[in-house]
Scaffold this active site. Structure first.
Site: not given
Length: 575
Positions: A101, A208, A266, A341
């Site tokens: 990530d 992210d 994302e 998540h």
């Protein structure tokens, strides 16, 4: 970033691991990297090609590791840099890849960069973050620079008493936003957060909040849509800013182009498919693919996501169709996912987690996802049909900062009105970020085999672990886990049709069934799914040719009949 010719990340299946909740190897109640390594053969046996590890960096854990205090260290309870190197080797030696990530919109307020930045207005790193002076109301009241609302409730601006300015944080106040306008800051990000790990053999990144780095410099007020509150949702003003594409091109040119990587971004608040294509076109070299959130956002409230509104099956079908077809005729690529998540469990959200329907529902959703065009992402526990936390859990059993902050903000502004708090809890019971973060259910021993700690896990274990666990499913050919393995094999065996095929929705207004076809050249498949507990009919399009039954989620079902039992799914090949 690989070009269109290098497609390991297109045909691959990705398995997301949340380190805190996967496997505890040292009985401290928290998952860790050695625990993940101990399960690596389980992951390989499932049919996984790429492991995505959620943040494992050094962090004070205000937002479960998305507040990074050192990109080049590992959070000690999870392990060490050497443990990550061992995980890279464990994946590579089994023919799998590992992606991390990448959290570079913001750091922790405990990161050395921010400590310097806030130390004085003249510090060389002052401009590495976004600082602004206060505004003042007519009566002299000190006000934030604008009315933007944080994702975690309250203002995006935090007053710093020492230097008498506000700093920007789109998320928690402990997560100050980096200033991407500063080229020195960008270079430091590339070196510390990316090159450090790529040089150790990491195969890419899930990135992210990938469209929030460019926020412009004007910071205008957001329009008022939530009456009676100063802070307003403002994602339209800080997502997809004026230099966003430029920054991603630079990231590729300076870093990713040197490695054979995959990137998946994302990408919230980007509803226009034409705009999404600008991010994922292979020749433009920005991102390989993105997560578009319309599917997992179904039913979320407009003023705030936890004001859950529900949705119709036709809404789900329209969303799937849009993001399955938007790359047709382009050099772009897409993703297929329904859990991560940050989302409630798919069985609880899209089908039925009632005991009599849970397994069949989980298998039906596996069929839907495995027939989708794009790179498939599976979240830990999805493969055994894990479900949302029980509805009788009180707010005290939830840990997530987003849920708790919103619950508390509603409690405060309604004087703890029971109806208002009940409404919030109903939203959290569906959408809460804690549902996917509950400990992985390995067996029926205490704490689901996640930990041997006498004190238990870092967060409450799901009450269902004796019924839903890996050990009870791994040798059962009829289990959800066995069905996922079967479906992943079928997906790869017929990858032209399922991974690369052209999607077409059929009977799209039907609120009970979801029927669609996948076509690649002369090859064609038909997927029929019943999203209700009642028997439903469907139209067999015989004009295309003979339907050969390929797979279904009910043992010995009669594939020749155009009637589906509750939550039944079937896949046919058209000859």
């Amino acid at each position: 970033m690989a070009g269109t010719g290098r497609i390991w990340w297109k045909d691959g299946v990705v398995y997301q691991i949340y380190p805190a909740s996967y496997q505890d190897s040292n009985a401290d109640g928290l998952g860790d990297i050695p625990g993940i390594i101990s399960k690596i053969d389980y992951i390989k046996d499932l049919g996984i090609d790429i492991v995505w590890l959620s943040p494992m960096y050094e962090s004070p854990q205000h937002d479960m590791g998305y507040d990074v205090s050192d990109y080049e260290s590992v959070y000690p309870p999870y392990g060490t840099v050497a443990d990550i190197e061992a995980l890279i080797e464990a994946c590579h030696s089994r023919g799998m890849r590992l992606i991390l990530d990448l959290v570079v919109n913001h750091t922790s307020d405990e990161h050395a960069w921010f400590k310097e930045s806030r130390s004085s207005k003249t510090n060389p790193k002052r401009d590495w973050y976004i600082w602004r002076p206060a505004k003042y109301a007519e009566d002299g009241t000190k006000m934030p620079p604008n009315n933007w609302r944080s994702f975690f409730s309250g203002s995006v601006w935090e007053w710093d008493e020492e230097t008498q300015e506000y700093y920007l944080h789109l998320f928690a106040k402990q997560q100050p936003d980096l200033n991407w306008e500063n080229p020195v800051t960008r270079r430091a990000i590339y070196n510390s957060a990316m090159e450090f790990w790529l040089s150790k053999g990491v195969d890419g990144f899930r990135i992210d909040t990938v469209n929030m780095y460019s926020k412009g410099t004007a910071f205008p007020d957001a329009p008022i849509v939530d009456e009676g509150i100063f802070e307003q949702p403002a994602s339209g003003l800080f997502c997809n800013g004026p230099r966003m594409h430029e920054f991603l091109r630079e990231m590729n040119q300076q870093v990713l182009s040197k490695y054979d990587t995959m990137t998946v971004g994302e990408l919230p608040s980007t509803p226009d498919p034409a705009h999404v294509l600008r991010y994922v076109g292979a020749n433009d070299r920005q991102l390989d693919m993105v997560f578009q959130f319309d599917l997992v956002d179904l039913g979320t409230g407009k003023p705030h996501k936890y004001e859950y509104e529900g949705y119709k099956l036709s809404d789900l079908k329209e969303v799937v169709s849009r993001w399955q077809t938007f790359i047709a005729g382009t050099d772009g690529w897409t993703t297929a996912f329904c859990e991560n998540h940050d989302q409630g469990r798919s069985v609880s959200r899209y089908a039925s987690d009632a005991p009599e329907w849970r397994e069949r529902s989980a298998k039906m959703l596996a069929m839907m996802m495995c027939a989708m065009t794009g790179t498939l992402f599976i979240y830990q526990g999805q493969e055994i049909g894990m479900i949302n936390a029980p509805k009788d859990w009180p707010i005290e059993d939830y840990k997530d900062i987003e849920s708790i902050n919103y619950y508390n903000s509603v409690a405060e502004r309604t004087n703890r009105d029971p109806k208002a708090l009940d409404r919030v809890m109903k939203g959290i019971q569906v959408l809460g970020r804690d549902h996917p973060r509950l400990p992985m259910q390995w067996d029926d021993s205490p704490f689901a085999g996640f930990t041997s700690s006498k004190a238990g896990a870092w967060m409450r274990t799901h009450d269902s672990y004796k019924d839903i666990n890996v050990a009870s499913q791994v040798k059962d050919p009829k289990s959800v886990l066995s069905f996922w393995k079967q479906m992943l094999k079928i997906r790869k065996e017929y990858k032209d049709v399922f991974i690369h095929g052209e999607f077409q929705g059929l009977d799209m207004e039907n609120e009970q069934t979801f029927v669609f076809s996948k076509k690649y050249g002369a090859k064609k498949a038909l997927i029929v799914l019943n999203f209700t507990a009642d028997e439903q009919g469907f139209k067999m399009p015989v004009e295309d040719g003979k339907l050969d039954f390929l797979v279904g989620n009910i043992q010995d079902a009669d594939g020749t009949k155009a009637r589906l039992q509750g939550y039944e799914g079937r896949i046919y090949f058209v000859n």
